[in-house]
Write an enzyme that holds these catalytic residues in place. Structure first.
Site, PDB file in Angstrom:
ATOM      1  N   PRO A  69      18.526  37.939 -75.193  1.00  0.00           N
ATOM      2  CA  PRO A  69      18.321  38.835 -76.327  1.00  0.00           C
ATOM      3  C   PRO A  69      19.601  39.259 -77.038  1.00  0.00           C
ATOM      4  O   PRO A  69      20.610  39.556 -76.396  1.00  0.00           O
ATOM      5  CB  PRO A  69      17.628  40.056 -75.706  1.00  0.00           C
ATOM      6  N   ASN A  70      19.498  39.251 -78.345  1.00  0.00           N
ATOM      7  CA  ASN A  70      20.525  39.728 -79.279  1.00  0.00           C
ATOM      8  C   ASN A  70      21.716  38.792 -79.418  1.00  0.00           C
ATOM      9  O   ASN A  70      22.591  39.041 -80.252  1.00  0.00           O
ATOM     10  CB  ASN A  70      20.991  41.146 -78.908  1.00  0.00           C
TER      11      ASN A  70
ATOM     12  N   ARG B 125      28.490  41.350 -85.542  1.00  0.00           N
ATOM     13  CA  ARG B 125      28.800  42.752 -85.209  1.00  0.00           C
ATOM     14  C   ARG B 125      29.581  42.788 -83.907  1.00  0.00           C
ATOM     15  O   ARG B 125      29.626  41.800 -83.168  1.00  0.00           O
ATOM     16  CB  ARG B 125      27.508  43.560 -85.037  1.00  0.00           C
TER      17      ARG B 125
ATOM     18  N   TYR C 134      32.662  40.978 -78.488  1.00  0.00           N
ATOM     19  CA  TYR C 134      32.140  39.616 -78.349  1.00  0.00           C
ATOM     20  C   TYR C 134      32.874  38.574 -79.197  1.00  0.00           C
ATOM     21  O   TYR C 134      32.508  37.397 -79.170  1.00  0.00           O
ATOM     22  CB  TYR C 134      30.640  39.601 -78.702  1.00  0.00           C
TER      23      TYR C 134
ATOM     24  N   ASN D  22      23.284  32.799 -70.373  1.00  0.00           N
ATOM     25  CA  ASN D  22      23.699  34.166 -70.678  1.00  0.00           C
ATOM     26  C   ASN D  22      22.420  34.977 -70.912  1.00  0.00           C
ATOM     27  O   ASN D  22      21.830  34.910 -72.008  1.00  0.00           O
ATOM     28  CB  ASN D  22      24.597  34.212 -71.917  1.00  0.00           C
TER      29      ASN D  22
ATOM     30  N   ALA E 110      21.144  41.428 -72.030  1.00  0.00           N
ATOM     31  CA  ALA E 110      20.812  42.669 -71.311  1.00  0.00           C
ATOM     32  C   ALA E 110      19.755  42.461 -70.228  1.00  0.00           C
ATOM     33  O   ALA E 110      19.635  43.291 -69.312  1.00  0.00           O
ATOM     34  CB  ALA E 110      20.357  43.732 -72.307  1.00  0.00           C
TER      35      ALA E 110
ATOM     36  N   GLU F 192      25.619  31.473 -64.470  1.00  0.00           N
ATOM     37  CA  GLU F 192      25.493  32.673 -65.315  1.00  0.00           C
ATOM     38  C   GLU F 192      26.805  32.880 -66.070  1.00  0.00           C
ATOM     39  O   GLU F 192      27.888  32.701 -65.497  1.00  0.00           O
ATOM     40  CB  GLU F 192      25.208  33.871 -64.396  1.00  0.00           C
TER      41      GLU F 192
ATOM     42  N   HIS G 101      28.853  35.478 -69.028  1.00  0.00           N
ATOM     43  CA  HIS G 101      28.935  36.637 -69.910  1.00  0.00           C
ATOM     44  C   HIS G 101      30.209  36.544 -70.729  1.00  0.00           C
ATOM     45  O   HIS G 101      31.293  36.276 -70.164  1.00  0.00           O
ATOM     46  CB  HIS G 101      28.899  37.940 -69.117  1.00  0.00           C
TER      47      HIS G 101
ATOM     48  N   SER H 232      31.687  39.016 -72.418  1.00  0.00           N
ATOM     49  CA  SER H 232      32.542  40.179 -72.125  1.00  0.00           C
ATOM     50  C   SER H 232      32.683  40.346 -70.611  1.00  0.00           C
ATOM     51  O   SER H 232      31.903  39.773 -69.835  1.00  0.00           O
ATOM     52  CB  SER H 232      31.911  41.444 -72.730  1.00  0.00           C
TER      53      SER H 232
ATOM     54  N   ARG I 146      32.914  47.437 -68.190  1.00  0.00           N
ATOM     55  CA  ARG I 146      32.113  48.191 -69.159  1.00  0.00           C
ATOM     56  C   ARG I 146      31.261  49.240 -68.433  1.00  0.00           C
ATOM     57  O   ARG I 146      31.588  49.644 -67.326  1.00  0.00           O
ATOM     58  CB  ARG I 146      31.281  47.196 -69.988  1.00  0.00           C
TER      59      ARG I 146
HETATM   60  O1  CA2 Z   1      28.933  39.842 -72.341  1.00  0.00           O
HETATM   61  C1  CA2 Z   1      27.861  39.253 -72.451  1.00  0.00           C
HETATM   62  O2  CA2 Z   1      27.756  38.061 -72.709  1.00  0.00           O
HETATM   63  C2  CA2 Z   1      26.549  40.058 -72.312  1.00  0.00           C
HETATM   64  O3  CA2 Z   1      25.597  39.237 -71.652  1.00  0.00           O
HETATM   65  C3  CA2 Z   1      26.092  40.375 -73.730  1.00  0.00           C
HETATM   66  C4  CA2 Z   1      24.851  41.274 -73.758  1.00  0.00           C
HETATM   67  C5  CA2 Z   1      25.062  42.511 -72.899  1.00  0.00           C
HETATM   68  O4  CA2 Z   1      23.857  43.262 -72.857  1.00  0.00           O
HETATM   69  C6  CA2 Z   1      25.460  42.133 -71.476  1.00  0.00           C
HETATM   70  O5  CA2 Z   1      25.670  43.335 -70.756  1.00  0.00           O
HETATM   71  C7  CA2 Z   1      26.740  41.322 -71.495  1.00  0.00           C
HETATM   72  C8  CA2 Z   1      24.575  41.730 -75.201  1.00  0.00           C
HETATM   73  C9  CA2 Z   1      24.386  40.624 -76.159  1.00  0.00           C
HETATM   74  C10 CA2 Z   1      24.316  41.201 -77.547  1.00  0.00           C
HETATM   75  O6  CA2 Z   1      25.210  40.476 -78.341  1.00  0.00           O
HETATM   76  C11 CA2 Z   1      25.558  41.013 -79.538  1.00  0.00           C
HETATM   77  C12 CA2 Z   1      26.488  40.315 -80.250  1.00  0.00           C
HETATM   78  C13 CA2 Z   1      26.915  40.786 -81.463  1.00  0.00           C
HETATM   79  C14 CA2 Z   1      26.369  41.948 -81.977  1.00  0.00           C
HETATM   80  C15 CA2 Z   1      25.442  42.638 -81.261  1.00  0.00           C
HETATM   81  C16 CA2 Z   1      25.016  42.167 -80.031  1.00  0.00           C
END
Ligand code: CA2
Length: 148
Positions: free
Chosen positions: A9-10, A17, A22, A78, A81, A102, A104, A106, A111
Site C-alpha cells: 500500500p501507498n 511525496r 523515500y 515491500n 505498512a 523483504e 524497505h 527507509s 523510525r
Molecule cells: O520503508 C519502506 O519501504 C516502508 O515499507 C514504506 C511504507 C511504511 O509504512 C513502512 O513502515 C516502511 C510506506 C509506503 C508509503 O510510501 C509513500 C511514498 C511516498 C509518499 C507517501 C507514501
C-alpha cells in the site's frame, strides 16, 4: 526464471511525496531498476503493486504455484505498512513456501516504534532495510544467489 517484485500500500505514491523518507525515485524507476538487475542475472521480473491485502495474498499464492512448478525463483516484497499489521501475509508466505526477500526503502528501525516489528520477517529468507531503492536490486541479487 521469473521473480516477482511485489509492492504494497501507498508505494504507488513513491517520488511524489516525503522525499526525505523515500527519495525522489518513482515506482516506475523501481521497476526499471529491477528489470535491469534481473536481466543481468538471466532472470525476468514481474512487478505488481496493490493497496489491497487480498490482492497481495492472491499474487503470493500464484507465485507459490509457479515456484513449486520450477518457473519462479521467489519474490522481492515491500509490504509497506502491512509489514507491521498483517498476519494474513505472514500466513500466505509460510503456507505457500514462496522464497521472499523483504525490502524497505527507509530504515524502519530508526523510525517510530510501531515500524520496528515485522510480521513478514520471520517467514522471509532475508531482509534489506534502509538502503533506498537500491535495496530492491540487492534483494534480487540475494534471491538469485540463494537459489544457486
Ligand atoms: O520503508 C519502506 O519501504 C516502508 O515499507 C514504506 C511504507 C511504511 O509504512 C513502512 O513502515 C516502511 C510506506 C509506503 C508509503 O510510501 C509513500 C511514498 C511516498 C509518499 C507517501 C507514501
Amino acid at each position: 526464471m521469473k521473480i516477482l517484485v511485489l509492492n504494497g500500500p501507498n508505494l504507488n505514491l513513491l517520488g511524489t511525496r516525503e522525499p526525505e523518507q523515500y527519495g525522489h525515485a518513482t515506482l516506475a524507476d523501481v521497476q526499471h531498476l529491477c528489470e535491469l538487475t534481473a536481466k543481468a542475472l538471466g532472470h525476468e521480473v514481474e512487478c505488481f503493486q496493490s493497496n489491497h491485502e487480498g490482492e497481495l495474498i492472491d499474487k503470493i499464492h500464484a507465485y507459490g504455484r509457479l515456484h513449486r512448478d520450477g518457473q519462479a525463483l521467489g519474490a522481492v516484497f515491500n509490504p509497506g505498512a502491512f509489514t507491521h499489521t498483517s498476519v494474513a501475509l505472514h500466513d500466505a508466505i509460510k503456507g505457500t513456501g514462496l522464497p521472499v526477500v523483504e525490502i524497505h526503502i527507509s530504515n524502519v528501525h530508526a523510525r517510530e516504534a510501531f515500524r520496528h516489528h515485522s510480521y513478514v520477517s520471520p517467514v522471509a529468507k532475508g531482509v534489506v532495510v534502509g538502503l533506498g531503492i537500491q535495496g530492491y536490486a540487492l534483494a534480487i541479487q540475494g534471491l538469485a544467489g540463494s537459489a544457486l
